[in-house]
Design a protein around this motif. Structure first.
Motif, PDB file in Angstrom:
ATOM      1  N   LYS A  39     -10.920  15.354  -1.258  1.00 24.81           N
ATOM      2  CA  LYS A  39     -11.346  13.994  -0.205  1.00 24.81           C
ATOM      3  C   LYS A  39      -9.225  13.563  -0.393  1.00 24.81           C
ATOM      4  O   LYS A  39      -9.401  12.931  -1.968  1.00 24.81           O
ATOM      5  CB  LYS A  39     -12.426  13.597  -1.280  1.00 24.81           C
ATOM      6  N   HIS A  88     -15.239  11.429   5.154  1.00 27.90           N
ATOM      7  CA  HIS A  88     -15.608  11.019   7.311  1.00 27.90           C
ATOM      8  C   HIS A  88     -14.256  12.592   7.266  1.00 27.90           C
ATOM      9  O   HIS A  88     -13.366  12.518   6.018  1.00 27.90           O
ATOM     10  CB  HIS A  88     -15.176  10.172   7.562  1.00 27.90           C
ATOM     11  N   ASP A 136      -7.423   9.410  -0.952  1.00 21.06           N
ATOM     12  CA  ASP A 136      -7.944   8.195  -0.909  1.00 21.06           C
ATOM     13  C   ASP A 136      -7.560   7.706   0.185  1.00 21.06           C
ATOM     14  O   ASP A 136      -7.372   6.132   0.137  1.00 21.06           O
ATOM     15  CB  ASP A 136      -7.077   7.483  -2.143  1.00 21.06           C
ATOM     16  N   TYR A 137      -7.082   7.379   1.106  1.00 18.94           N
ATOM     17  CA  TYR A 137      -6.956   7.267   2.764  1.00 18.94           C
ATOM     18  C   TYR A 137      -8.028   6.757   3.531  1.00 18.94           C
ATOM     19  O   TYR A 137      -8.278   8.590   3.927  1.00 18.94           O
ATOM     20  CB  TYR A 137      -6.010   7.296   3.029  1.00 18.94           C
ATOM     21  N   ASP A 138      -8.281   5.879   4.191  1.00 21.16           N
ATOM     22  CA  ASP A 138      -8.956   6.070   5.372  1.00 21.16           C
ATOM     23  C   ASP A 138      -8.366   6.534   6.474  1.00 21.16           C
ATOM     24  O   ASP A 138      -7.276   7.607   7.136  1.00 21.16           O
ATOM     25  CB  ASP A 138      -9.356   4.564   6.060  1.00 21.16           C
ATOM     26  N   ARG A 139      -9.206   7.544   7.233  1.00 25.38           N
ATOM     27  CA  ARG A 139      -9.180   8.326   8.418  1.00 25.38           C
ATOM     28  C   ARG A 139      -8.357   8.334   9.337  1.00 25.38           C
ATOM     29  O   ARG A 139      -7.523   8.542   9.974  1.00 25.38           O
ATOM     30  CB  ARG A 139     -10.702   8.970   8.762  1.00 25.38           C
ATOM     31  N   SER A 140      -8.709   6.390  10.075  1.00 22.23           N
ATOM     32  CA  SER A 140      -8.254   5.774  11.030  1.00 22.23           C
ATOM     33  C   SER A 140      -6.733   5.856  11.027  1.00 22.23           C
ATOM     34  O   SER A 140      -5.283   5.607  10.919  1.00 22.23           O
ATOM     35  CB  SER A 140      -8.444   4.826  10.927  1.00 22.23           C
ATOM     36  N   ALA A 178     -14.547   7.989   1.944  1.00 21.27           N
ATOM     37  CA  ALA A 178     -15.989   8.065   2.185  1.00 21.27           C
ATOM     38  C   ALA A 178     -16.765   9.333   2.838  1.00 21.27           C
ATOM     39  O   ALA A 178     -18.018   9.194   3.389  1.00 21.27           O
ATOM     40  CB  ALA A 178     -15.887   6.888   3.853  1.00 21.27           C
ATOM     41  N   ASP A 211     -11.898  11.740   4.088  1.00 23.52           N
ATOM     42  CA  ASP A 211     -11.485  10.367   3.491  1.00 23.52           C
ATOM     43  C   ASP A 211     -11.939   9.460   2.195  1.00 23.52           C
ATOM     44  O   ASP A 211     -13.124  10.768   1.761  1.00 23.52           O
ATOM     45  CB  ASP A 211     -11.195   9.626   4.401  1.00 23.52           C
TER      46      ASP A 211
END
Length: 118
Positions: free
Chosen positions: A69, A21, A71-75, A19, A17
């Motif tokens: 990578k 992760h 642009d979206y958060d892992r969760s 960040a 993601d």
């Protein structure tokens, strides 16, 4: 934008993601059928005995050495609509994938799918 020939080379590499992760492993690329440009990827997630494939948009994705990578958060990605590792996304479930990310869904004029696996 990542070129389709390039993104295929990243199959089995890590997807991370924004960040950094790790989300999972890149399994396949889906293109937008109206433009033939990469639109989504499936990412293999889960335990070794219970893998599943989740979808993540490729808009804004960056390929680096050994990773892609997004642009979206892992969760958010891990909560995306999923399919089994040997399954195909049913046409009637495509809209739910786009809705999960707040993206517009546009099937073809005659009801054709918006995504095609490459």
């Amino acid at each position: 934008m990542i070129q389709i020939a390039d993104i295929r080379e990243w199959r089995t590499h890590d997807v991370v993601d924004a960040a950094g992760h790790k989300i999972g492993t890149l399994e396949a690329v889906y293109v937008d059928t109206s433009t033939d440009e990469p639109a989504m990827a499936t990412v293999q997630v889960g335990l070794p005995t219970r893998h599943r494939l989740v979808f993540v948009p490729l808009n804004g994705a960056i390929a680096g050495p050994g990773y892609v990578k997004v642009d979206y958060d892992r969760s958010l990605v891990k909560k995306s609509p999923a399919i089994g590792v040997d399954d195909v996304l049913p046409a009637e479930d495509e809209a739910a994938v786009f809705a999960h990310y707040g993206l517009p869904y546009q099937p073809g004029a005659n009801g054709e799918r918006q995504l095609a696996r490459r």
